[in-house]
Design a protein around this motif. Sequence first.
Motif, mmCIF file in Angstrom:
data_model
loop_
_atom_site.group_PDB
_atom_site.id
_atom_site.type_symbol
_atom_site.label_atom_id
_atom_site.label_comp_id
_atom_site.label_asym_id
_atom_site.label_seq_id
_atom_site.Cartn_x
_atom_site.Cartn_y
_atom_site.Cartn_z
ATOM 1 N N VAL A 410 8.179 0.919 0.224
ATOM 2 C CA VAL A 410 6.964 1.747 -0.461
ATOM 3 C C VAL A 410 7.062 2.765 0.623
ATOM 4 N N ILE A 411 7.519 4.032 0.338
ATOM 5 C CA ILE A 411 7.511 5.443 1.109
ATOM 6 C C ILE A 411 6.200 6.116 1.000
ATOM 7 N N ASP A 412 5.469 6.160 2.020
ATOM 8 C CA ASP A 412 4.256 6.870 1.865
ATOM 9 C C ASP A 412 4.609 8.569 2.536
ATOM 10 N N ASN A 413 4.184 9.450 1.960
ATOM 11 C CA ASN A 413 4.006 10.565 2.521
ATOM 12 C C ASN A 413 5.555 11.196 2.726
ATOM 13 N N GLY A 414 6.437 10.826 1.949
ATOM 14 C CA GLY A 414 7.922 10.985 2.122
ATOM 15 C C GLY A 414 8.271 12.180 2.442
ATOM 16 N N THR A 415 8.980 12.589 3.171
ATOM 17 C CA THR A 415 9.491 13.946 3.759
ATOM 18 C C THR A 415 8.580 14.679 4.680
ATOM 19 N N ARG A 416 7.341 14.156 4.898
ATOM 20 C CA ARG A 416 6.541 14.974 5.526
ATOM 21 C C ARG A 416 6.596 14.307 7.020
ATOM 22 N N THR A 417 5.825 15.096 7.950
ATOM 23 C CA THR A 417 5.847 14.512 9.268
ATOM 24 C C THR A 417 5.217 13.117 9.369
ATOM 25 N N THR A 418 4.303 12.958 8.384
ATOM 26 C CA THR A 418 3.502 11.691 8.470
ATOM 27 C C THR A 418 4.226 10.544 7.644
ATOM 28 N N GLN A 419 5.460 10.725 7.388
ATOM 29 C CA GLN A 419 6.053 9.745 6.592
ATOM 30 C C GLN A 419 5.850 8.293 7.122
ATOM 31 N N ARG A 420 5.988 7.279 6.260
ATOM 32 C CA ARG A 420 5.704 5.716 6.945
ATOM 33 C C ARG A 420 6.494 5.018 5.554
ATOM 34 N N VAL A 421 7.446 3.940 6.100
ATOM 35 C CA VAL A 421 7.868 3.413 5.270
ATOM 36 C C VAL A 421 7.909 1.927 5.334
ATOM 37 N N VAL A 422 7.459 1.206 4.665
ATOM 38 C CA VAL A 422 6.980 -0.106 4.622
ATOM 39 C C VAL A 422 8.231 -1.013 3.842
ATOM 40 N N VAL A 423 9.042 -1.882 4.338
ATOM 41 C CA VAL A 423 10.145 -2.495 3.543
ATOM 42 C C VAL A 423 9.735 -3.934 3.528
ATOM 43 N N GLY A 424 9.999 -4.720 2.462
ATOM 44 C CA GLY A 424 9.892 -6.205 2.503
ATOM 45 C C GLY A 424 10.615 -6.692 1.125
ATOM 46 N N THR A 425 9.964 -7.655 0.578
ATOM 47 C CA THR A 425 10.757 -8.477 -0.626
ATOM 48 C C THR A 425 9.370 -8.512 -1.753
ATOM 49 N N LEU A 426 9.627 -8.640 -2.743
ATOM 50 C CA LEU A 426 8.702 -8.841 -3.732
ATOM 51 C C LEU A 426 7.633 -9.853 -3.321
ATOM 52 N N GLU A 427 8.074 -10.799 -2.633
ATOM 53 C CA GLU A 427 7.159 -11.747 -2.162
ATOM 54 C C GLU A 427 6.060 -11.430 -1.174
ATOM 55 N N ASP A 428 6.652 -10.539 -0.076
ATOM 56 C CA ASP A 428 5.516 -10.156 0.805
ATOM 57 C C ASP A 428 5.067 -8.730 0.908
ATOM 58 N N ILE A 429 5.595 -7.922 -0.182
ATOM 59 C CA ILE A 429 5.213 -6.354 -0.084
ATOM 60 C C ILE A 429 3.646 -6.213 -0.055
ATOM 61 N N GLY A 430 3.108 -6.966 -1.041
ATOM 62 C CA GLY A 430 1.666 -6.626 -1.185
ATOM 63 C C GLY A 430 1.033 -6.781 0.029
#
Length: 477
Positions: A410-430
């Motif tokens: 899940v890429i939040d605020n992509g390309t901006r200085t506030t970008q954050r990325v959460v990586v996981g699997t279907l099982e734990d992403i929620g």
Amino acid sequence: MDYLPIFLDVAGKKIVVDGGTTVAARRIERALSAGAKVHSFDPEPGEEVRAFFGHERLTHHDRLPKETDFEDCHVAYGASEVAQRDDALYRWAKAHGALANVADEKEYCDFITPSVVERDPLTIAISTGGAAPVVARILRARVEAMLPAAYGRLADFLSGYRDRIAEKIKGGTARRRFWENMIEGPVGDAFLAGDEALADELIRNDLAQGGAEKLHRGEVWLVGAGPGDPDLLTFKALRMMQHADVVLYDRLIGPGMLDLVRRDAERINVGKQAGNHVMTQEETTALIIKLASEGKRVLRLKGGDPFIFGRGGEELEDVAAHGIPVIVVPGITAAAGCGASAGIPLTHRAHAQAVTFVTAHGKDGLLPHDWKRLARHDQTVVVYMGLRFVGEIAAAAMAQGVEPSMPIAVIDNGTRTTQRVVVGTLEDIGEKVAKARLKGPALIVIGSVVTMRDTLGIDVTAREEAHTMELVARDGL
Ligand SMILES: C[S@@+](CC[C@H](N)C(=O)[O-])C[C@H]1O[C@@H](n2cnc3c(N)ncnc32)[C@H](O)[C@@H]1O
């Protein structure tokens, strides 16, 4: 802005330059090119200063300046690099009401000297307010490279038509448009291509045909602004932002983007946030039509690309039905921008031979996608507008038989200085996304391309980590 940018009229006025250095030579050069009468002072001037000797408006004095030299002086430059001389110059300049500037001595400066690009009569002055003069110099070099020398001659050539245009085309807006169309249209093209006669003929024709009538017709420009980083705007988008009369934007337009809009253009926020509608779609479309019918150039600035989940097609259908001319300018869609800035290639020969863009929800809520068909090992699925439903989407995919270990980001605020990325699997992403308390806009990428993020070595993590640390410090995430 710490300084007021102005251009001083010094033609025929007295300017004093104290010093025989390279800096003194540059000050003399600029003052002479602005038409000033220059008095330079130094017992032993260097070669660069001597090069101006013999200029009809330069008087050199082989001595140090004294107070009476500052009578009737408009601007005094200190460039001797001798503290006592600088100190005296500033005091005497002030005593006689002159503006003073001593090189590299901020407390002795009433003004700062910008980096200048000259295409006489066109002058471009760049300043960082003294914060980082090197940045101004680098920018100046870029502008120099970008601006054909003929632009100065174009300005000169067009100035000959000023009075005729003012007489023929009444009204500030219409006249501004006429000038813009001339400079950026066939007239400017002909002149810059060296055909002055054709440029002259085109202007005469336009004026004879009462070009003003055409100029009163409104237009709608649907422009994609990309995912947020202003550097990802296209040249065309930027050009249109500089020419619009009114700009309608929404919450996807990142900070810094509106600063690039023409200063005098009206800006209207029609932004929509789930559950917090500033303006409905119908109201927005009606407003666009109303403004264009008033003869305005209406720029509808959309995040990403206007034709990818941007409802651009819907807005244009109604506008076109009113006979209003429209232009569409594509933008970088969030999937492309976020993939690049998060280090996730959307296709890769070993991972995905296809990529599908879907929206998580439609008019009536969450869409019943066939996740088994979309989320497969040989392709990537990018989900727009899914942040709030990421847990439900993962659960639905697993319920349909997609492996729980399927990678997802899940890429939040992509390309901006506030970008954050959460990586996981279907099982734990929620759970991971809930914990990260992402604010959106966010994009979901499902597929094994997500694992490439670790191997590509794209330098994205430092920026994201820095931002996460800030949030941890602030919110204790
Ligand atoms: C209404 S759609 C508009 C999409 C846009 N027309 C495009 O081409 O990117 C809004 C969704 O785009 C995605 N989005 C737009 N900008 C984004 C960004 N900077 N980072 C992550 N997602 C973004 C999010 O999924 C958001 O909910």
